[in-house]
Design an enzyme around this catalytic site. Structure first.
Site, PDB file in Angstrom:
ATOM      1  N   ARG A 115       0.878  -1.179   0.000  1.00 10.10           N
ATOM      2  CA  ARG A 115       0.000   0.000   0.000  1.00 10.10           C
ATOM      3  C   ARG A 115       0.904   1.215   0.000  1.00 10.10           C
ATOM      4  NH1 ARG A 115      -5.438   1.369   3.369  1.00 10.10           N
ATOM      5  NH2 ARG A 115      -6.154  -0.046   1.755  1.00 10.10           N
ATOM      6  N   HIS A 142      -7.185   0.852  -6.773  1.00 11.25           N
ATOM      7  CA  HIS A 142      -7.479   0.010  -5.604  1.00 11.25           C
ATOM      8  C   HIS A 142      -8.102  -1.284  -6.145  1.00 11.25           C
ATOM      9  CE1 HIS A 142      -7.873  -0.992  -1.546  1.00 11.25           C
ATOM     10  NE2 HIS A 142      -8.725  -0.088  -1.113  1.00 11.25           N
ATOM     11  N   GLN A 145     -10.184  -3.799  -4.002  1.00 12.32           N
ATOM     12  CA  GLN A 145     -11.468  -3.265  -3.552  1.00 12.32           C
ATOM     13  C   GLN A 145     -12.543  -3.446  -4.624  1.00 12.32           C
ATOM     14  OE1 GLN A 145     -12.352  -1.860  -0.388  1.00 12.32           O
ATOM     15  NE2 GLN A 145     -14.268  -2.466  -1.371  1.00 12.32           N
ATOM     16  N   ASP A 237     -17.119   7.256  -1.958  1.00  4.21           N
ATOM     17  CA  ASP A 237     -15.897   7.083  -1.157  1.00  4.21           C
ATOM     18  C   ASP A 237     -15.723   8.380  -0.375  1.00  4.21           C
ATOM     19  OD1 ASP A 237     -13.493   6.164  -0.143  1.00  4.21           O
ATOM     20  OD2 ASP A 237     -12.353   6.442  -1.988  1.00  4.21           O
ATOM     21  N   CYS A 277     -16.375   1.731   0.018  1.00  2.00           N
ATOM     22  CA  CYS A 277     -15.215   0.876   0.340  1.00  2.00           C
ATOM     23  C   CYS A 277     -14.807   0.976   1.800  1.00  2.00           C
ATOM     24  CB  CYS A 277     -14.054   1.201  -0.593  1.00  2.00           C
ATOM     25  SG  CYS A 277     -13.422   2.869  -0.411  1.00  2.00           S
ATOM     26  N   ARG A 305     -13.613  -8.589   0.390  1.00  2.00           N
ATOM     27  CA  ARG A 305     -12.169  -8.353   0.244  1.00  2.00           C
ATOM     28  C   ARG A 305     -11.406  -9.637   0.537  1.00  2.00           C
ATOM     29  NH1 ARG A 305      -9.940  -3.263   0.551  1.00  2.00           N
ATOM     30  NH2 ARG A 305      -8.059  -4.447   0.063  1.00  2.00           N
TER      31      ARG A 305
HETATM   32  N1   CP Z   1     -11.295  -0.158   1.888  1.00  2.00           N
HETATM   33  C1   CP Z   1     -10.049  -0.235   2.397  1.00  2.00           C
HETATM   34  O1   CP Z   1      -9.062  -0.368   1.657  1.00  2.00           O
HETATM   35  O2   CP Z   1     -10.005  -0.184   3.756  1.00  2.00           O
HETATM   36  P1   CP Z   1      -8.677   0.004   4.617  1.00  2.00           P
HETATM   37  O3   CP Z   1      -8.109   1.369   4.279  1.00  2.00           O
HETATM   38  O4   CP Z   1      -9.143  -0.080   6.052  1.00  2.00           O
HETATM   39  O5   CP Z   1      -7.715  -1.082   4.265  1.00  2.00           O
END
Ligand code: CP
Length: 319
Positions: A115, A142, A145, A237, A277, A305
């Site tokens: 990430r 992403h 997601q 989002d 998300c 997920r």
């Molecule tokens: N939706 C998502 O990626 O959540 P986090 O940021 O908690 O990993």
């Protein structure tokens, strides 16, 4: 069963997931099909040792709840070991290059879940590793997601083809990722943002070209009511993404009319679902009445997920 599924698709072994642009519709459908099977057969013993003896590093530059936990659980449930790497407490935090880090990690582990603030970080890691790299969120994409979202949509409507998905808010990584997966799976994707906050023109251009081949379509608008009219799926989002905290006050004012509330949801189809998300800011991008209401599928979406990641890890890493 999973062994047979992964054997059916050797082209997925050793692949990275940096952007779903690089995956064919058939490959994406296979990931979703395996995820659906794993979810329906969650206690089946065969998957428990599928990645036995494998190690996967989780390298996170930004905070996470869902992604971190769901990857750790997915790896553990497949028999793999997770190696947690908090960015700031590694030598990356003291200036060691991404290139050298990638080369070294390739000698220890079988994959890297990353990430990162910048999409280029994941691209550099992929270029300098000899192992698969899994994008766990960047400023551009992403992918896991929207794989989870596609699984959720399939569970509700029996598939994604010809589904009208309307995303409201910031033209961020989620907007881009909906454009990508929608184009791959033949969905009609509308992105509604205030002027000046739209998605990348390059991604829009790519999605339009890809949609022409899959039966989908792309609409970009600054009219939230027009966007949600007749939608099967309404998604949003946070208005201000992680790492994008400049100009926040002005942006929040412009975004106000893109809040998903009961009035907007009433313009979608009566059986429409709501996706987010998460994490959510109730009262900002969505009202409590919508996210906690009957049309909301956000908890299924969050659970999914786990299943799409488990499916992908199995396809990519199993021997
Ligand atoms: N939706 C998502 O990626 O959540 P986090 O940021 O908690 O990993």
């Amino acid at each position: 069963m999973v062994e047979r599924v992964t054997a059916d698709l050797p082209a997925l072994k050793g692949r990275s997931v940096v952007s779903l642009m690089e995956w064919t519709p058939e490959e994406i459908r296979q990931l979703l099909k395996t995820a659906q099977w794993m979810k329906a057969n969650r206690n089946v013993v065969e998957t428990r040792n599928l990645l036995s003896g494998k190690h996967v590093a989780l390298l996170f530059e930004l905070p996470s709840t869902r992604t971190r936990v769901s990857f750790q659980v997915a790896l553990g449930s497949l028999g793999a070991e997770m190696v947690w790497m908090d960015w700031g407490s590694t030598q990356l935090g003291r200036g060691e290059s991404l290139e050298d880090t990638a080369r070294v990690l390739s000698r220890y582990v079988d994959g890297i879940v990353v990430r990162a603030k910048k999409h280029e970080t994941v691209q550099v890691l992929r270029r300098f590793t000899t192992i698969p790299v899994f994008n766990a969120l960047t400023d551009r994409a992403h992918p896991f997601q929207v794989l989870a979202d596609a699984l959720t949509i399939s569970e509700e409507f029996g598939g994604c083809s010809e589904i009208k998905l309307s995303y409201l808010g910031d033209g961020n990584n989620m907007a881009h990722s909906y454009l990508v997966i929608g184009a791959k799976l033949g969905m009609h994707v509308t992105i509604a943002t205030p002027k000046g906050y739209g998605p990348s023109p390059e991604v829009v251009k790519w999605a339009r070209a890809e949609s022409a081949m899959t039966g989908g379509s792309v609409t970009i608008t600054d009219d939230p009511e027009q966007a949600v009219f007749g939608a099967d799926v309404v998604a949003t989002d946070v208005f201000v993404s992680m790492g994008d905290e400049g100009d926040t006050d002005n942006k929040r004012i412009l975004m106000q009319k893109f809040q998903v509330n009961d009035k907007l949801m009433a313009l979608a189809k009566s059986q429409a679902i709501f996706l987010h998300c998460l994490p959510a800011h109730r009262g900002e991008e969505v009202t409590g009445s919508v996210i906690d209401g009957l049309q909301s599928k956000v908890w299924d979406q969050a659970e999914n997920r786990l299943w799409v990641q488990k499916s992908t890890l199995a396809h990519v890493l199993a021997d």
